[in-house]
Design a protein around this motif. Structure first.
Motif, PDB file in Angstrom:
ATOM      1  N   GLY A 150     -20.251   3.832  -7.650  1.00 25.25           N
ATOM      2  CA  GLY A 150     -20.061   2.418  -7.354  1.00 25.25           C
ATOM      3  C   GLY A 150     -20.260   1.597  -8.608  1.00 25.25           C
ATOM      4  O   GLY A 150     -19.832   1.988  -9.700  1.00 25.25           O
ATOM      5  N   LYS A 151     -20.933   0.479  -8.480  1.00 25.05           N
ATOM      6  CA  LYS A 151     -21.213  -0.392  -9.618  1.00 25.05           C
ATOM      7  C   LYS A 151     -22.706  -0.353  -9.922  1.00 25.05           C
ATOM      8  O   LYS A 151     -23.538  -0.517  -9.021  1.00 25.05           O
ATOM      9  CB  LYS A 151     -20.779  -1.830  -9.299  1.00 25.05           C
ATOM     10  CG  LYS A 151     -20.928  -2.796 -10.473  1.00 25.05           C
ATOM     11  CD  LYS A 151     -20.555  -4.212 -10.056  1.00 25.05           C
ATOM     12  CE  LYS A 151     -20.690  -5.173 -11.239  1.00 25.05           C
ATOM     13  NZ  LYS A 151     -20.487  -6.586 -10.839  1.00 25.05           N
ATOM     14  N   PHE A 152     -23.058  -0.160 -11.210  1.00 26.59           N
ATOM     15  CA  PHE A 152     -24.456  -0.019 -11.587  1.00 26.59           C
ATOM     16  C   PHE A 152     -24.656  -0.561 -12.998  1.00 26.59           C
ATOM     17  O   PHE A 152     -23.698  -0.770 -13.749  1.00 26.59           O
ATOM     18  CB  PHE A 152     -24.907   1.444 -11.512  1.00 26.59           C
ATOM     19  CG  PHE A 152     -23.860   2.434 -11.937  1.00 26.59           C
ATOM     20  CD1 PHE A 152     -23.606   2.678 -13.289  1.00 26.59           C
ATOM     21  CD2 PHE A 152     -23.102   3.102 -10.999  1.00 26.59           C
ATOM     22  CE1 PHE A 152     -22.642   3.583 -13.690  1.00 26.59           C
ATOM     23  CE2 PHE A 152     -22.115   4.021 -11.390  1.00 26.59           C
ATOM     24  CZ  PHE A 152     -21.888   4.249 -12.739  1.00 26.59           C
ATOM     25  N   THR A 153     -25.908  -0.789 -13.383  1.00 27.21           N
ATOM     26  CA  THR A 153     -26.212  -1.368 -14.692  1.00 27.21           C
ATOM     27  C   THR A 153     -26.116  -0.308 -15.790  1.00 27.21           C
ATOM     28  O   THR A 153     -26.130   0.895 -15.542  1.00 27.21           O
ATOM     29  CB  THR A 153     -27.621  -1.982 -14.710  1.00 27.21           C
ATOM     30  OG1 THR A 153     -28.579  -1.003 -14.289  1.00 27.21           O
ATOM     31  CG2 THR A 153     -27.688  -3.184 -13.780  1.00 27.21           C
ATOM     32  N   THR A 154     -26.019  -0.799 -17.029  1.00 29.28           N
ATOM     33  CA  THR A 154     -25.794   0.073 -18.175  1.00 29.28           C
ATOM     34  C   THR A 154     -27.026   0.906 -18.538  1.00 29.28           C
ATOM     35  O   THR A 154     -28.167   0.565 -18.173  1.00 29.28           O
ATOM     36  CB  THR A 154     -25.386  -0.775 -19.392  1.00 29.28           C
ATOM     37  OG1 THR A 154     -25.019   0.082 -20.472  1.00 29.28           O
ATOM     38  CG2 THR A 154     -26.526  -1.681 -19.833  1.00 29.28           C
ATOM     39  N   LEU A 155     -26.775   2.001 -19.276  1.00 33.86           N
ATOM     40  CA  LEU A 155     -27.863   2.816 -19.808  1.00 33.86           C
ATOM     41  C   LEU A 155     -28.467   2.199 -21.063  1.00 33.86           C
ATOM     42  O   LEU A 155     -29.600   2.506 -21.429  1.00 33.86           O
ATOM     43  CB  LEU A 155     -27.346   4.216 -20.157  1.00 33.86           C
ATOM     44  CG  LEU A 155     -26.804   5.077 -19.019  1.00 33.86           C
ATOM     45  CD1 LEU A 155     -26.223   6.372 -19.584  1.00 33.86           C
ATOM     46  CD2 LEU A 155     -27.888   5.382 -18.004  1.00 33.86           C
ATOM     47  N   HIS A 156     -27.708   1.344 -21.746  1.00 35.89           N
ATOM     48  CA  HIS A 156     -28.134   0.787 -23.029  1.00 35.89           C
ATOM     49  C   HIS A 156     -29.206  -0.294 -22.852  1.00 35.89           C
ATOM     50  O   HIS A 156     -29.210  -1.034 -21.865  1.00 35.89           O
ATOM     51  CB  HIS A 156     -26.946   0.149 -23.748  1.00 35.89           C
ATOM     52  CG  HIS A 156     -26.076   1.113 -24.482  1.00 35.89           C
ATOM     53  ND1 HIS A 156     -26.358   2.451 -24.609  1.00 35.89           N
ATOM     54  CD2 HIS A 156     -24.881   0.932 -25.146  1.00 35.89           C
ATOM     55  CE1 HIS A 156     -25.408   3.035 -25.312  1.00 35.89           C
ATOM     56  NE2 HIS A 156     -24.501   2.146 -25.646  1.00 35.89           N
ATOM     57  N   GLY A 157     -30.067  -0.406 -23.862  1.00 39.72           N
ATOM     58  CA  GLY A 157     -30.894  -1.586 -24.016  1.00 39.72           C
ATOM     59  C   GLY A 157     -32.314  -1.492 -23.515  1.00 39.72           C
ATOM     60  O   GLY A 157     -32.633  -0.785 -22.551  1.00 39.72           O
ATOM     61  N   ILE A 161     -30.833  -7.210 -16.954  1.00 34.38           N
ATOM     62  CA  ILE A 161     -30.314  -8.445 -16.375  1.00 34.38           C
ATOM     63  C   ILE A 161     -31.396  -9.172 -15.591  1.00 34.38           C
ATOM     64  O   ILE A 161     -31.588 -10.388 -15.743  1.00 34.38           O
ATOM     65  CB  ILE A 161     -29.111  -8.150 -15.468  1.00 34.38           C
ATOM     66  CG1 ILE A 161     -27.935  -7.629 -16.293  1.00 34.38           C
ATOM     67  CG2 ILE A 161     -28.705  -9.400 -14.688  1.00 34.38           C
ATOM     68  CD1 ILE A 161     -26.763  -7.143 -15.455  1.00 34.38           C
ATOM     69  N   ALA A 162     -32.115  -8.466 -14.731  1.00 38.64           N
ATOM     70  CA  ALA A 162     -33.124  -9.087 -13.864  1.00 38.64           C
ATOM     71  C   ALA A 162     -34.276  -9.641 -14.687  1.00 38.64           C
ATOM     72  O   ALA A 162     -34.912  -8.923 -15.461  1.00 38.64           O
ATOM     73  CB  ALA A 162     -33.642  -8.059 -12.859  1.00 38.64           C
ATOM     74  N   ARG A 171     -33.070 -13.576 -23.788  1.00 40.39           N
ATOM     75  CA  ARG A 171     -32.632 -12.211 -24.031  1.00 40.39           C
ATOM     76  C   ARG A 171     -32.336 -12.033 -25.519  1.00 40.39           C
ATOM     77  O   ARG A 171     -31.972 -12.973 -26.219  1.00 40.39           O
ATOM     78  CB  ARG A 171     -31.383 -11.875 -23.224  1.00 40.39           C
ATOM     79  CG  ARG A 171     -31.513 -12.031 -21.719  1.00 40.39           C
ATOM     80  CD  ARG A 171     -32.613 -11.166 -21.118  1.00 40.39           C
ATOM     81  NE  ARG A 171     -32.498 -11.111 -19.674  1.00 40.39           N
ATOM     82  CZ  ARG A 171     -32.999 -12.016 -18.826  1.00 40.39           C
ATOM     83  NH1 ARG A 171     -33.663 -13.053 -19.318  1.00 40.39           N
ATOM     84  NH2 ARG A 171     -32.839 -11.898 -17.529  1.00 40.39           N
ATOM     85  N   SER A 172     -32.461 -10.822 -25.977  1.00 35.36           N
ATOM     86  CA  SER A 172     -32.210 -10.508 -27.387  1.00 35.36           C
ATOM     87  C   SER A 172     -30.721 -10.596 -27.707  1.00 35.36           C
ATOM     88  O   SER A 172     -29.866 -10.618 -26.815  1.00 35.36           O
ATOM     89  CB  SER A 172     -32.715  -9.102 -27.702  1.00 35.36           C
ATOM     90  OG  SER A 172     -31.956  -8.135 -26.981  1.00 35.36           O
TER      91      SER A 172
END
Length: 380
Positions: A150-157, A161-162, A171-172
């Motif tokens: 489905g839709k999910f947040t990135t592995l990076h960073g 978002i939250a 945010r950086s």
């Protein structure tokens, strides 16, 4: 005689045991949280509202030739704002099928929308909608393997978002230089308590539907060799749209953190990015950066966080400048942790560039940008 019988009945009623009367009452209606708990569904959320002051014209950046903004969410000059209301509902058993849905509502939701609502596949842009389905995926867990689709947040960073998942208000620069979300399939293999391997395939950076039919592969490894140390290495590679057509986009990210004590920890992040066929003549575009974090809690009620960051936009690709621009930023965030559910934060941040790129109120540009921010964060 009838009077005697009636009087005896009334006396018996008042003399009845309390348990008999209690049994006559209707059962209590279960609350919503009890229903969710009984069904295995977890719910959580937060409210992020605050105020931002800027000595440069963050809101007028697009009207000043050559001006850019290194900010992702705190884009107000002098304003109170409802940044985010986040809500997550999930049922994620250790074995079998489950799922998760995560909504983001507020000003920040305008920035994180995926293609095709906003064509972030080609260039950053904002939507007018303040509602975003940030994550929504099905899950299957079996033994050490977990698969989501489905839709999910990135592995990076390091940052997410939250707002409830970060210790700084702003945010950086690196946070805005990586994708927000992906739509596809991801598998996680918990090889041991210390090693997890993640692999998947998706439509690309911030794309609900694929913008060019080419798929992006993702790979990540999370390591906890010793309890205080956590390391995550992740990478993406795939064909993405550019102004010249399509080209392979590749990014590598390293995040490490070390908790010396419960009250003191440090973190480090490094990012390297390249996009083929992005510049005139089909040349490759690059940018890279790193950030360091120091978190200190002198008491359980107070927390101080320092973030230092450097970002090199080698070809002006990330911020659409005429050529290479180097950025640095320093942030100090102080938080009063009133309870497990509420924090009050204050922040001062300064960004610097080696070229005048920050819009001023008189229509010119400057090499520096400073903001002050206050935030109230309630978690439920």
């Amino acid at each position: 005689m009838k009077k005697i019988v009636l009087a005896s009945a009334i006396s018996a009623l008042f003399a009845a045991p309390a348990t008999v009367l209690a049994q006559a009452k209707p059962p209590a209606v279960p609350t919503l949280d009890k229903i969710f708990e009984a069904s295995g569904i977890t719910t959580s959320g937060y409210i992020d509202a605050g105020y931002t002051y800027s000595n440069r014209n963050l809101e007028g950046t697009s009207g000043v030739p050559g001006a850019v903004s290194t900010r992702v969410f705190d884009s107000q000059n002098n304003s109170f704002v409802l940044h985010q209301v986040g809500l997550t509902m999930a049922k994620q058993p250790k074995e079998g099928f489950g799922g998760l849905v995560n909504f983001t509502v507020g000003k920040d939701a305008q920035t994180i929308h995926s293609f095709p609502e906003v064509n972030t596949a080609v260039a950053p842009a904002n939507s007018t909608s303040m509602f975003d389905v940030t994550q929504a995926y099905l899950q299957y867990a079996g033994g050490p393997i977990t698969i989501i689709g489905g839709k999910f947040t990135t592995l990076h960073g390091t940052e997410v978002i939250a707002s409830s998942g970060n210790n700084n208000i702003s945010r950086s620069i690196l946070f805005g230089a990586v994708p927000f979300t992906h739509t596809g399939v991801r598998a996680t293999w918990a090889a041991s308590d210390a090693v997890s391997v993640i692999a998947g395939v998706n439509n690309g950076w911030d794309q609900l539907t694929d913008a060019n039919r080419g798929k992006t592969a993702e790979l990540g490894v999370t390591l906890t060799p010793i309890k205080p140390l956590s390391i995550t290495v992740s990478g993406y590679s795939g064909s993405e749209p550019t102004a010249n057509g399509n080209g392979t986009r590749t990014s590598e990210n390293l995040v490490a953190s070390w908790a010396f004590t419960d009250a003191f920890s440090v973190g480090l992040e490094y990012l390297n990015f390249s996009q083929d066929n992005a510049l005139a003549g089909g040349a490759k575009a690059k940018y890279s950066g790193y950030a360091g974090y120091v978190t200190f809690m002198p008491t359980p009620k107070w927390r101080a966080v320092v973030r230092l960051e450097s970002f090199d936009d080698h070809d002006g690709f990330r911020f659409a400048t005429a050529g290479q621009v180097k950025y640095k930023e320093g942030t100090l965030t102080l938080a009063y942790v009133a309870s497990d559910s509420f924090e009050l934060r204050g922040e001062v941040r300064e960004d610097k560039a080696d070229t005048a790129v920050f819009a001023t109120y008189d229509g010119n540009t400057s090499k520096t940008l400073m903001t002050l921010a206050l935030q109230g964060l309630y978690k439920f």
